[in-house]
Write a protein that holds these residues in place. Structure first.
Motif, mmCIF file in Angstrom:
data_model
loop_
_atom_site.group_PDB
_atom_site.id
_atom_site.type_symbol
_atom_site.label_atom_id
_atom_site.label_comp_id
_atom_site.label_asym_id
_atom_site.label_seq_id
_atom_site.Cartn_x
_atom_site.Cartn_y
_atom_site.Cartn_z
ATOM 1 N N SER A 1 7.240 -13.051 -6.383
ATOM 2 C CA SER A 1 6.088 -12.495 -7.206
ATOM 3 C C SER A 1 4.997 -11.480 -6.494
ATOM 4 O O SER A 1 4.619 -10.460 -6.728
ATOM 5 C CB SER A 1 5.438 -13.374 -8.168
ATOM 6 N N ALA A 2 4.659 -12.259 -5.248
ATOM 7 C CA ALA A 2 3.707 -11.768 -4.419
ATOM 8 C C ALA A 2 3.980 -10.560 -3.803
ATOM 9 O O ALA A 2 3.575 -9.409 -3.542
ATOM 10 C CB ALA A 2 3.390 -12.638 -3.333
ATOM 11 N N CYS A 3 5.433 -10.199 -3.366
ATOM 12 C CA CYS A 3 5.887 -9.246 -2.629
ATOM 13 C C CYS A 3 6.233 -8.119 -3.884
ATOM 14 O O CYS A 3 6.058 -6.757 -3.240
ATOM 15 C CB CYS A 3 7.340 -9.459 -2.083
ATOM 16 N N THR A 4 6.642 -8.307 -5.163
ATOM 17 C CA THR A 4 6.625 -7.366 -6.230
ATOM 18 C C THR A 4 5.645 -6.968 -7.121
ATOM 19 O O THR A 4 5.643 -6.140 -7.905
ATOM 20 C CB THR A 4 7.918 -7.644 -6.771
ATOM 21 N N GLY A 5 4.604 -7.625 -6.761
ATOM 22 C CA GLY A 5 3.405 -7.624 -7.726
ATOM 23 C C GLY A 5 3.501 -8.067 -9.278
ATOM 24 O O GLY A 5 2.704 -7.892 -10.099
ATOM 25 N N LYS A 6 4.829 -8.989 -9.218
ATOM 26 C CA LYS A 6 4.818 -9.457 -10.870
ATOM 27 C C LYS A 6 4.132 -10.809 -10.860
ATOM 28 O O LYS A 6 3.715 -11.488 -9.834
ATOM 29 C CB LYS A 6 6.396 -9.803 -10.922
ATOM 30 N N THR A 7 3.957 -11.374 -11.917
ATOM 31 C CA THR A 7 3.434 -12.444 -12.079
ATOM 32 C C THR A 7 4.780 -13.684 -11.900
ATOM 33 O O THR A 7 5.898 -13.189 -12.329
ATOM 34 C CB THR A 7 2.751 -12.785 -13.497
#
Ligand code: TRP
Length: 334
Positions: A250-256
């Motif tokens: 999530s942190a790497c893709t900007g997703k929740t």
């Protein structure tokens, strides 16, 4: 305040290889803060010698870390990126603050107790007064906010106490700093033991993804990450290894995390793990390329070091002169 902006101070030690945890938990946050605040990001090499260092190695690592700050996207024209040891005010203010710090306060510092246990053969006075140097770092620039991890909160609390104590005696000299704790979810755990923070000093190299790891290594470490036998993708504390992988993705893709869970709904760990690796590689590859490019540009890095040390010295001296005057040191004759 500097030019109408609040001041931010933070620093990292150039010991050990930085991990994905350092990047996602700290460096990446620094970037988002750099527009809003007037930022000082120090390579705190004076802190490093509280444990024995190889001199050539320390010098190299310090430069690498400084280069990495820039490679991560911190613009050294806007952010003051400098070596702590290039600004003598840190040591000078630390001495004065030492005289306002009680032994009992330092005795309570849990990090001192941990480090003393770990380096039983070298429990030096610097290790003991380390938190006072950290207080000096922060107060020297009249910092309003200090992004730190939970493990540094006790030191920041001491900093605030010292500042208040000083202000109570001498009037308003220091800004009282606030902690800036990063968003939840940014805390990355070891891939091998998800109850522990991903750490640059982990003995098991498979627990950490290092910022300079190549794609094959990243893929291997992700595949080997400790999960559980549940087999289904959920985001919960009962599946800490899986939760950590979801956090990383999530942190790497900007997703929740919730979006990530949805994306992998009905799929197994065998699909998630390589996807995590790919996401990590997507973040680290450009960073590594920029780092490699900057590392070769000796003149540029040298100019950053020189100019930012001058800038840091300017602000540090302003505070220091005020403090010296307050405690009764004689004025300088010009
Ligand atoms: N003690 C911090 C650490 O080990 C590093 C540090 C030194 C720091 N001085 C600081 C962090 C001032 C924030 C502000 O992580």
């Amino acid at each position: 305040m500097i030019d109408g902006k609040k001041v931010l101070f933070s620093g990292m030690q150039a010991t050990g290889n930085l991990t994905l945890g350092n990047y996602l938990g700290a460096l990446k946050n620094w970037l988002t803060l750099s527009d809003e605040y007037e930022c000082f990001y120090s390579v705190v090499d004076m802190h490093s010698i509280t444990v024995r260092q190889d001199p050539a190695e320390l010098r190299k690592r310090a430069r690498n870390l400084l280069t990495l700050y820039i490679a991560a996207g911190l613009d050294p024209k806007k952010n003051c990126i400098y070596y702590q040891s290039h600004v003598s005010g840190h040591a000078e203010l630390a001495w004065i603050l030492n005289c306002f710090t009680y032994m009992g306060e330092l005795n309570r510092m849990t990090q001192f107790k941990d480090k003393a246990a770990k380096h039983a053969d070298n429990i030096n006075a610097g290790l003991f007064t380390y938190p006072v140097l950290m207080a000096a770092d922060i107060l020297l620039y009249q910092a309003d906010v200090v992004p730190v991890g939970i493990d540094q909160m006790q030191h920041l609390e001491l900093t605030r106490n010292l500042a208040e104590r000083f202000n109570n005696i001498y009037g308003n000299v220091f800004t009282i700093p606030e902690a800036y704790i990063g968003k939840v979810g940014a805390k990355i755990m070891s891939l091998q033991d998800p109850s522990k923070k991903m750490s640059k000093s982990d003995e098991n190299p498979n627990g950490s993804i290092y910022l300079m790891d190549d794609p094959d290594t990243i893929l291997r470490k992700c595949k080997r990450a400790v999960t559980d036998s549940e087999g289904c993708i959920r985001y919960c504390d009962e599946q800490p290894g899986l939760k950590n992988l979801i956090d990383i993705y999530s942190a790497c893709t900007g997703k929740t995390p919730q979006e990530t869970v949805q994306e992998f709904d009905g799929k197994g760990y065998g699909e998630l793990k390589p996807a995590v690796a790919e996401a990590v590689i997507g973040v680290l590859k450009p960073l590594q390329e920029e780092y490699a490019r900057l590392s070769k540009d000796k003149a540029y890095i040298d100019s950053v070091i020189k100019e930012n040390a001058e800038k840091a010295n300017y602000y540090a001296t302003k505070t220091l002169r005020k403090v010296q005057r307050k405690v009764g040191f004689p004025d300088r004759i010009r």
